[in-house]
Design a protein around this motif. Structure first.
Motif, PDB file in Angstrom:
ATOM      1  N   TYR A 199      -8.385  -2.906   6.037  1.00  0.00           N
ATOM      2  CA  TYR A 199      -9.526  -2.959   5.126  1.00  0.00           C
ATOM      3  C   TYR A 199      -9.223  -2.359   3.744  1.00  0.00           C
ATOM      4  N   CYS A 200      -8.026  -1.786   3.590  1.00  0.00           N
ATOM      5  CA  CYS A 200      -7.651  -1.249   2.284  1.00  0.00           C
ATOM      6  C   CYS A 200      -6.998  -2.329   1.416  1.00  0.00           C
ATOM      7  N   CYS A 201      -6.346  -3.303   2.046  1.00  0.00           N
ATOM      8  CA  CYS A 201      -5.558  -4.291   1.322  1.00  0.00           C
ATOM      9  C   CYS A 201      -6.384  -5.362   0.620  1.00  0.00           C
ATOM     10  N   GLY A 261     -13.491   4.007  -0.524  1.00  0.00           N
ATOM     11  CA  GLY A 261     -12.931   3.841   0.801  1.00  0.00           C
ATOM     12  C   GLY A 261     -13.637   4.674   1.860  1.00  0.00           C
ATOM     13  N   SER A 281     -17.056  -7.772   7.304  1.00  0.00           N
ATOM     14  CA  SER A 281     -15.838  -7.870   8.110  1.00  0.00           C
ATOM     15  C   SER A 281     -15.902  -8.970   9.151  1.00  0.00           C
ATOM     16  N   ASP A 333      -8.607   5.768   3.616  1.00  0.00           N
ATOM     17  CA  ASP A 333      -8.134   4.598   2.874  1.00  0.00           C
ATOM     18  C   ASP A 333      -8.930   4.487   1.582  1.00  0.00           C
ATOM     19  N   GLN A 334      -8.536   3.532   0.751  1.00  0.00           N
ATOM     20  CA  GLN A 334      -9.218   3.306  -0.522  1.00  0.00           C
ATOM     21  C   GLN A 334      -9.741   1.881  -0.595  1.00  0.00           C
ATOM     22  N   GLY A 335     -10.281   1.424   0.544  1.00  0.00           N
ATOM     23  CA  GLY A 335     -10.829   0.089   0.608  1.00  0.00           C
ATOM     24  C   GLY A 335     -12.290   0.060   0.210  1.00  0.00           C
ATOM     25  N   ARG A 341      -3.338   1.146  -4.053  1.00  0.00           N
ATOM     26  CA  ARG A 341      -4.186   1.713  -3.000  1.00  0.00           C
ATOM     27  C   ARG A 341      -3.314   2.483  -2.013  1.00  0.00           C
ATOM     28  N   ASP A 357      -9.012  -7.626  -1.535  1.00  0.00           N
ATOM     29  CA  ASP A 357      -9.786  -7.435  -2.762  1.00  0.00           C
ATOM     30  C   ASP A 357      -9.211  -6.349  -3.662  1.00  0.00           C
ATOM     31  N   THR A 358      -7.889  -6.130  -3.578  1.00  0.00           N
ATOM     32  CA  THR A 358      -7.268  -5.131  -4.438  1.00  0.00           C
ATOM     33  C   THR A 358      -6.930  -5.760  -5.772  1.00  0.00           C
ATOM     34  N   LEU A 394       0.831  -1.205   0.000  1.00  0.00           N
ATOM     35  CA  LEU A 394       0.000   0.000   0.000  1.00  0.00           C
ATOM     36  C   LEU A 394       0.859   1.245   0.000  1.00  0.00           C
TER      37      LEU A 394
END
Length: 466
Positions: free
Chosen positions: A367-369, A452, A420, A397-399, A378, A371-372, A334
């Protein structure tokens, strides 16, 4: 106890009675002074007139003798509205005058006296009161000169008696007013007592009545109602926490027991026993972390940490937390951006603020990591800046983000969204952040970062003008 007895025992009635007694004493003192001063003025005027009359008649006696004096006294005593005159020999024989019924020994002593007398021209024999002076003349003659003091009695009747009656009426009206006011006060207190008894039975929804007059009872009722609302909220929170603890801790405790039971039943080697023990310790540590988080939230919400608040640089704290989590973000692939413009001096507990920021940054990385998509970068962004008279912390973040309908609910304890539940966590991170922010007099808002989540925290600066 009777209703009257309760009225008489109230503080309001006692205060009114005390004020009434004090005012009555003051009024009685004023009335007594006015009466005394008025009578003194009447006596002073009579005394002055008698002294002047005595000097004139004594001079006439020296000039013309007893016959001239008797003629003048006789003539003056017969004038309308005349004063009192009496001329006698040393044996008490009347030579001239208009006074009757005096004791034989009355003229034997010289000086000022008060007498009850009857005028010689009054046929009814009406008795009056007078101030007189007896003067001894050469030749052993006695001269009495006086003035009627009926004006003094008249003034007493005109001033003193109405004033006393007015004082009595005032006292009666004061007692009636005191009873009326006390009854109203007692009614308000009885209403408060009834509401308090209802609340003590367990009904925390009861509230004290507010009359809308803005008096001290209304202010007290508003304060108590605010306190009751706070207590009701705390009790509701306690119930919710209890329910959540019972629900959310049931699974790890059951898992802990099952693993221990499984180890007792199936483990035969040291490696199997060691693995079961490690799993038990890991599960126990997780439970301890949950209880520590609950304890920290409870202390923050109760305000117990306010005594340890000191000024510190929020930008430096944000930089330190970001520096701690930057390697973890790089390990996850990230981007990690930190913008901390200091100094941002705030008053608070640095450790609690650091823990809250750690929770936010940890959640942002976590939660950003997942499904990237491959090839899509991100980024987690941490910003500390000044906005007007406040310090603002932004963790973005960009989750997957949080739906708008759930952004308020996730700040509560043990709330975890469906997306989650498969990931590690207890649902206490954001609730701890909210409790710490509120402890420091700030606010927290969850916004859409497209994509996010963007968490914005505002805290008051220690010196806004600096």
């Amino acid at each position: 106890m009777t209703a009257l007895g309760r009225l008489l025992r109230t503080t309001a009635f006692k205060l009114i009675a005390a004020y009434l007694v004090a005012f009555a004493i003051f009024a009685a003192s004023v009335i007594a002074y006015l009466g005394w001063h008025t009578q003194r003025l009447v006596i002073s005027q009579a005394t002055e007139a008698i002294e002047n009359e005595a000097q004139i008649l004594a001079e006439q006696y020296r000039v013309g003798g007893i016959n001239r004096l008797a003629s003048i006294v006789g003539r003056r005593s017969r004038q309308p509205g005349a004063g009192l005159y009496l001329l006698t020999t040393f044996t008490g024989e009347n030579l001239a005058g208009n006074v009757l019924n005096l004791p034989l020994s009355f003229m034997d002593s010289e000086g000022w006296k008060e007498i009850d007398y009857v005028r010689s021209e009054e046929s009814g024999g009406h008795t009056s009161r007078a101030l007189v002076k007896v003067v001894f003349l050469p030749g052993e003659f006695r001269l009495l000169i006086g003035r009627d003091v009926v004006e003094r009695e008249e003034l007493r009747r005109i001033i003193i008696r109405p004033a006393l009656w007015g004082l009595v009426v005032l006292v009666l009206m004061g007692v009636a007013g005191g009873l009326f006011v006390t009854r109203r006060v007692l009614k308000r207190i009885d209403q408060m007592t009834a509401t308090s008894e209802t609340i003590m039975t367990g009904d925390l929804s009861g509230r004290l009545a507010v009359a809308g007059t803005g008096d001290e009872f209304d202010r007290l009722a508003l304060s108590l109602n605010a306190m009751l609302e706070r207590i009701e909220a705390l009790m509701a929170g306690l119930k919710q926490v209890t329910d959540n603890v019972a629900h959310d801790l049931k699974t790890p405790l059951t898992r802990l027991r099952n693993r221990a039971e499984d180890a007792l039943r199936t483990a035969t080697t040291d490696a199997q026993w060691r693995a079961a023990t490690e799993q038990t310790i890991e599960e126990s540590d997780n439970l301890i972390r949950i209880f520590n988080a609950l304890l920290m939230i409870a202390r923050a919400e109760a305000g117990q940490a306010r005594a340890g608040m000191v000024p510190f640089d929020l930008a430096e704290t944000a930089s330190s937390v970001a520096e701690l989590y930057e390697p973890l973000a790089e390990e996850k692939g990230l981007g990690f951006v930190v913008e901390a413009e200091g100094p941002l001096m705030v008053r608070g507990v640095r450790e609690l603020i650091g823990q809250a920021l750690s929770n936010l940054v940890d959640n942002a990385i976590k939660y950003c990591c997942p499904d990237t998509p491959d090839g899509v970068s991100r980024t987690v962004r941490v910003v500390a800046e000044r906005v007007g008279e406040q310090a603002r912390i932004v963790v973005a973040d960009q989750g997957a983000g949080i739906p708008e309908a759930d952004r308020v609910r996730v700040l509560e304890r043990f709330v975890r969204l469906e997306a989650s539940r498969s990931r590690p966590g207890s649902g206490l991170g954001l609730s701890l952040v909210a409790a710490v922010v509120h402890l420091h007099g700030g606010s927290i808002v969850l916004e859409d970062n497209a994509p996010g989540l963007r968490v914005v925290i505002l805290l008051p600066l220690e010196n806004p003008a600096g």
